[in-house]
Design a protein around this motif. Sequence first.
Motif, PDB file in Angstrom:
ATOM      1  N   TYR A  13       0.869  -1.192   0.000  1.00  0.00           N
ATOM      2  CA  TYR A  13       0.000   0.000   0.000  1.00  0.00           C
ATOM      3  C   TYR A  13       0.900   1.234   0.000  1.00  0.00           C
ATOM      4  O   TYR A  13       1.935   1.252   0.672  1.00  0.00           O
ATOM      5  CB  TYR A  13      -0.875   0.041   1.258  1.00  0.00           C
ATOM      6  CG  TYR A  13      -2.050  -0.916   1.255  1.00  0.00           C
ATOM      7  CD1 TYR A  13      -3.169  -0.673   0.461  1.00  0.00           C
ATOM      8  CD2 TYR A  13      -2.046  -2.041   2.075  1.00  0.00           C
ATOM      9  CE1 TYR A  13      -4.256  -1.552   0.475  1.00  0.00           C
ATOM     10  CE2 TYR A  13      -3.129  -2.914   2.092  1.00  0.00           C
ATOM     11  CZ  TYR A  13      -4.227  -2.666   1.292  1.00  0.00           C
ATOM     12  OH  TYR A  13      -5.294  -3.519   1.293  1.00  0.00           O
ATOM     13  N   LYS A  21       3.392   0.356   3.088  1.00  0.00           N
ATOM     14  CA  LYS A  21       3.164  -0.805   3.973  1.00  0.00           C
ATOM     15  C   LYS A  21       3.035  -2.063   3.112  1.00  0.00           C
ATOM     16  O   LYS A  21       2.163  -2.135   2.233  1.00  0.00           O
ATOM     17  CB  LYS A  21       1.866  -0.551   4.776  1.00  0.00           C
ATOM     18  CG  LYS A  21       1.305  -1.759   5.475  1.00  0.00           C
ATOM     19  CD  LYS A  21       2.015  -2.087   6.778  1.00  0.00           C
ATOM     20  CE  LYS A  21       1.740  -3.508   7.208  1.00  0.00           C
ATOM     21  NZ  LYS A  21       2.556  -3.996   8.278  1.00  0.00           N
ATOM     22  N   THR A  43      -5.332  -9.225  13.581  1.00  0.00           N
ATOM     23  CA  THR A  43      -5.766  -8.048  12.823  1.00  0.00           C
ATOM     24  C   THR A  43      -4.536  -7.396  12.180  1.00  0.00           C
ATOM     25  O   THR A  43      -3.509  -7.230  12.839  1.00  0.00           O
ATOM     26  CB  THR A  43      -6.454  -7.048  13.774  1.00  0.00           C
ATOM     27  OG1 THR A  43      -7.517  -7.741  14.401  1.00  0.00           O
ATOM     28  CG2 THR A  43      -6.992  -5.851  13.028  1.00  0.00           C
ATOM     29  N   GLY A  46      -2.902  -9.237   7.036  1.00  0.00           N
ATOM     30  CA  GLY A  46      -2.941  -9.255   5.572  1.00  0.00           C
ATOM     31  C   GLY A  46      -4.038 -10.110   4.966  1.00  0.00           C
ATOM     32  O   GLY A  46      -4.089 -10.304   3.749  1.00  0.00           O
ATOM     33  N   LYS A  47      -4.977 -10.609   5.791  1.00  0.00           N
ATOM     34  CA  LYS A  47      -6.027 -11.521   5.301  1.00  0.00           C
ATOM     35  C   LYS A  47      -6.901 -10.857   4.225  1.00  0.00           C
ATOM     36  O   LYS A  47      -7.095 -11.404   3.145  1.00  0.00           O
ATOM     37  CB  LYS A  47      -6.928 -12.015   6.456  1.00  0.00           C
ATOM     38  CG  LYS A  47      -6.172 -12.669   7.592  1.00  0.00           C
ATOM     39  CD  LYS A  47      -7.100 -13.131   8.700  1.00  0.00           C
ATOM     40  CE  LYS A  47      -7.867 -12.043   9.426  1.00  0.00           C
ATOM     41  NZ  LYS A  47      -7.013 -11.104  10.199  1.00  0.00           N
ATOM     42  N   SER A  48      -7.439  -9.676   4.545  1.00  0.00           N
ATOM     43  CA  SER A  48      -8.344  -9.011   3.595  1.00  0.00           C
ATOM     44  C   SER A  48      -7.622  -8.639   2.313  1.00  0.00           C
ATOM     45  O   SER A  48      -8.150  -8.826   1.213  1.00  0.00           O
ATOM     46  CB  SER A  48      -8.927  -7.727   4.193  1.00  0.00           C
ATOM     47  OG  SER A  48      -9.830  -8.054   5.198  1.00  0.00           O
ATOM     48  N   THR A  49      -6.406  -8.127   2.460  1.00  0.00           N
ATOM     49  CA  THR A  49      -5.651  -7.730   1.258  1.00  0.00           C
ATOM     50  C   THR A  49      -5.395  -8.963   0.385  1.00  0.00           C
ATOM     51  O   THR A  49      -5.562  -8.914  -0.835  1.00  0.00           O
ATOM     52  CB  THR A  49      -4.326  -7.043   1.657  1.00  0.00           C
ATOM     53  OG1 THR A  49      -4.623  -5.999   2.580  1.00  0.00           O
ATOM     54  CG2 THR A  49      -3.620  -6.471   0.453  1.00  0.00           C
TER      55      THR A  49
HETATM   56  P1  ADP Z   1      -6.401  -8.129   8.076  1.00  0.00           P
HETATM   57  O1  ADP Z   1      -7.509  -8.407   7.112  1.00  0.00           O
HETATM   58  O2  ADP Z   1      -5.632  -9.354   8.455  1.00  0.00           O
HETATM   59  O3  ADP Z   1      -6.847  -7.367   9.294  1.00  0.00           O
HETATM   60  P2  ADP Z   1      -5.490  -6.174   6.128  1.00  0.00           P
HETATM   61  O4  ADP Z   1      -5.242  -6.869   4.840  1.00  0.00           O
HETATM   62  O5  ADP Z   1      -6.754  -5.388   6.269  1.00  0.00           O
HETATM   63  O6  ADP Z   1      -5.317  -7.207   7.335  1.00  0.00           O
HETATM   64  O7  ADP Z   1      -4.292  -5.184   6.409  1.00  0.00           O
HETATM   65  C1  ADP Z   1      -2.915  -5.559   6.267  1.00  0.00           C
HETATM   66  C2  ADP Z   1      -2.053  -4.318   6.503  1.00  0.00           C
HETATM   67  O8  ADP Z   1      -2.281  -3.371   5.465  1.00  0.00           O
HETATM   68  C3  ADP Z   1      -2.371  -3.582   7.810  1.00  0.00           C
HETATM   69  O9  ADP Z   1      -1.159  -3.072   8.334  1.00  0.00           O
HETATM   70  C4  ADP Z   1      -3.265  -2.443   7.378  1.00  0.00           C
HETATM   71  O10 ADP Z   1      -3.128  -1.332   8.228  1.00  0.00           O
HETATM   72  C5  ADP Z   1      -2.730  -2.126   5.974  1.00  0.00           C
HETATM   73  N1  ADP Z   1      -3.805  -1.614   5.100  1.00  0.00           N
HETATM   74  C6  ADP Z   1      -4.980  -2.218   4.828  1.00  0.00           C
HETATM   75  N2  ADP Z   1      -5.717  -1.476   3.974  1.00  0.00           N
HETATM   76  C7  ADP Z   1      -4.965  -0.373   3.701  1.00  0.00           C
HETATM   77  C8  ADP Z   1      -5.162   0.782   2.875  1.00  0.00           C
HETATM   78  N3  ADP Z   1      -6.275   0.923   2.151  1.00  0.00           N
HETATM   79  N4  ADP Z   1      -4.176   1.708   2.855  1.00  0.00           N
HETATM   80  C9  ADP Z   1      -3.052   1.550   3.573  1.00  0.00           C
HETATM   81  N5  ADP Z   1      -2.789   0.487   4.350  1.00  0.00           N
HETATM   82  C10 ADP Z   1      -3.724  -0.466   4.429  1.00  0.00           C
END
Ligand code: ADP
Length: 273
Positions: A13, A21, A43, A46-49
């Motif tokens: 990101y 990040k 939390t 990286g699951k959602s990403t």
């Molecule tokens: P999880 O689903 O496991 O909670 P995410 O995939 O949401 O994890 O997030 C992984 C990392 O990427 C975290 O550090 C989060 O803060 C960062 N992140 C997620 N979405 C964004 C975004 N849109 N912009 C910047 N950083 C992001």
Amino acid sequence: MPILETKELSYVYGQGTPFEKTAVDHVSIAIDEGEFVGVIGHTGSGKSTLVQHLNGLIQPTSGTVLVDGRDIWAEPKKIRSVRFEVGLCFQYPEHQLFAETVYKDIAFGPQNMGLNEDEVNNRVKSAAQFVSLKPELLEKSPFDLSGGEKRRAAIAGVLAMEPKVLILDEPTAGLDPKGRDVILGQIREYQKERGSTVLLVSHSMEDVARVSSKVLVMNESKCAMYGTVDQVFTRASELAGMGLNIPQVTRIFLGLKARGYDVNTCVYTARQG
Ligand code: ADP
């Protein structure tokens, strides 16, 4: 051949900015057709990403995503068609309900696939039935439904596309225990009946242990483990070290031990932690 595969998949990101990040770091996984995969991790791991890459919603910074052996970004113009094969249901999907009626909302995906009216109608009815939405609710505005009904209507919108792979990101978040059990049971039934491949992202390891055939653990943007429920949860001390919920891990671990699985002894450290 796996139905879903990532090879050295990475995503950053805000690349080149002070907020850079790495959310997914060289993840290589191969998921076979018909598996029910629980995706766990603390939390921000990286699951959602990761799951948003699997239907082409996010383009990798590097590495590849293959569906049925095909690199989904080989022809970027065709990326839309991947979204019909790999259905993704976001967290709080009810926020995306938008049509005048529940019927029209569920029909939106199948209509976009170019199906004829009869087929769309069949798809809507069968998806609504899967999530136990009463037929009379189909003509209501989605905004008149209860919280649990809205969630089920939103899930039905993804089921109606009959994707080969169904991905659900925290589908039970914010629901009471009864609503949670209903939705999990419906997803499990759907998977059994259709034989489709399902990925379920959940912070509840107990839910994951209950319904999954395989478990994928994300930790600090990397895939830390991928294996069967007993292969993963018998490594309890490692899971606890990853910031996962120790009482939950311990309960699952002890359950496996009671059923005669060969487990490591480090769990006692985890229990004390
Ligand atoms: P999880 O689903 O496991 O909670 P995410 O995939 O949401 O994890 O997030 C992984 C990392 O990427 C975290 O550090 C989060 O803060 C960062 N992140 C997620 N979405 C964004 C975004 N849109 N912009 C910047 N950083 C992001």
